[in-house]
Design an enzyme around this catalytic site. Structure first.
Site, short mmCIF file in Angstrom:
data_model
loop_
_atom_site.label_atom_id
_atom_site.label_comp_id
_atom_site.label_asym_id
_atom_site.label_seq_id
_atom_site.Cartn_x
_atom_site.Cartn_y
_atom_site.Cartn_z
N LYS A 93 -58.22 83.97 -25.92
CA LYS A 93 -59.18 84.48 -26.89
C LYS A 93 -58.65 84.33 -28.31
CE LYS A 93 -61.30 87.93 -23.80
NZ LYS A 93 -61.71 89.34 -23.66
N THR A 103 -65.09 87.24 -24.30
CA THR A 103 -65.04 87.78 -22.94
C THR A 103 -64.41 86.82 -21.94
OG1 THR A 103 -66.42 88.70 -21.14
CG2 THR A 103 -67.39 86.95 -22.48
N GLY A 104 -63.95 87.37 -20.84
CA GLY A 104 -63.52 86.55 -19.71
C GLY A 104 -64.68 86.09 -18.87
N ASP A 160 -66.35 93.80 -20.76
CA ASP A 160 -66.02 94.78 -19.72
C ASP A 160 -64.86 95.68 -20.15
OD1 ASP A 160 -67.74 93.91 -17.26
OD2 ASP A 160 -66.96 92.07 -18.14
N ASP A 208 -64.59 92.29 -26.82
CA ASP A 208 -64.56 92.09 -25.38
C ASP A 208 -65.76 92.83 -24.77
OD1 ASP A 208 -63.44 91.66 -22.72
OD2 ASP A 208 -62.81 93.76 -22.80
N ASN A 222 -55.90 89.82 -21.22
CA ASN A 222 -56.54 88.66 -21.84
C ASN A 222 -56.97 88.93 -23.28
OD1 ASN A 222 -58.70 90.34 -21.18
ND2 ASN A 222 -59.93 88.74 -20.23
N ASP A 232 -59.27 95.62 -23.96
CA ASP A 232 -58.62 96.59 -23.07
C ASP A 232 -57.63 95.98 -22.09
OD1 ASP A 232 -60.39 96.87 -20.05
OD2 ASP A 232 -60.88 95.42 -21.58
N SER A 233 -57.58 94.64 -21.98
CA SER A 233 -56.77 94.02 -20.92
C SER A 233 -55.84 92.95 -21.47
CB SER A 233 -57.69 93.43 -19.84
OG SER A 233 -58.40 94.47 -19.19
#
Length: 250
Positions: free
Chosen positions: A176, A48-49, A16, A14, A202, A199-200
């Protein structure tokens, strides 16, 4: 010192809150260890998002010519600029999501295949656009919870977040994790050979589906609970620690 890869062949990172520090930079330490991994034959995949245009500079900074996963899996790239698969979010659903944002008067954004729109600049033709993702942001948690409760009753949506104060929406089945499975199929890898770091929310599905799921030290509590191991924070070169401790051997 020469490093060799261990049991893992693919490292999915990821951006961010993970590879990037809180200034949206790749630290020299993280960059150095990503390059060690690449030289050892590990496939490093940005996951990534972000949309492709804002993810690309980081892949280029690291010299990566490997698959990329963008907009939470809405796009899969065999390598930068080479699109493998794109999964669109229904435009009529985007109209409903947009109406809900207007109702609560909060910040929102949407990614199309061509551009990014937001509260300050929205498209005049929602239906004709090819949508990839829609998102909300507010630090007013009761409003966020109300929106979440509403959209969870709708069909055809994959709901996640990339911070405690946002909601991210893709087409149902887009994540993902499913994107990583497709990358593995493309490369002839098994998901047991993947390390996924994030970390999130997603990142949760990918962390659960991979051979080693890693949560950042700054990750949301649900992500930490889903992970096999927890590394240091994004400002403490947590990605470098993952590569040192789990990906490479001397």
């Amino acid at each position: 010192m020469a490093y060799e890869k261990g049991q893992y062949r693919l490292l999915a990172l990821d951006l961010d809150g993970t590879l990037l520090n809180d200034r949206s930079e790749i630290s020299d330490t993280n960059a150095e260890w990503v390059r060690h991994a690449v030289r050892a034959g590990v496939t490093v995949c940005v996951s990534t998002g972000r949309g492709f245009p804002s993810a690309l500079p980081y892949a280029e900074q690291l010299g990566l010519d490997t698959p990329m996963i963008t907009v939470n899996g809405g796009e899969i790239w065999t390598k930068p600029h080479s699109l493998h698969r794109r999964t669109l979010l229904d435009a009529e659903k985007v109209m409903k999501l947009h109406a809900l944002a207007e109702k609560y008067d909060i910040w929102f954004w949407g990614y199309t295949t061509e551009s990014i729109y937001n509260k300050e600049r929205w498209t005049g033709d929602t239906i004709s656009s090819k949508w990839l993702k829609f998102g909300y942001y507010t630090e007013d948690v009761p409003i966020l919870d109300a929106i979440l409760a509403e959209i969870r009753t709708w069909d055809g949506l994959e709901i996640s977040n990339s911070s405690p104060y946002n909601i991210e929406i893709n087409a149902a089945g887009v994540s993902k994790a499913t994107a990583l499975m497709e990358v593995c199929r493309m490369l002839g890898y098994d998901m047991s050979e993947v390390v996924a770091v994030g970390d999130s929310l997603n990142d949760i599905a990918a962390i659960r589906a991979s051979g080693l799921g890693v949560a950042m030290g700054n990750a949301q509590d649900e992500v930490k609970a889903a992970a096999d191991v927890i590394t240091d924070t994004e400002n403490e070169h947590g990605v470098a620690k993952v590569i040192q401790n789990y990906v490479l051997r001397t």
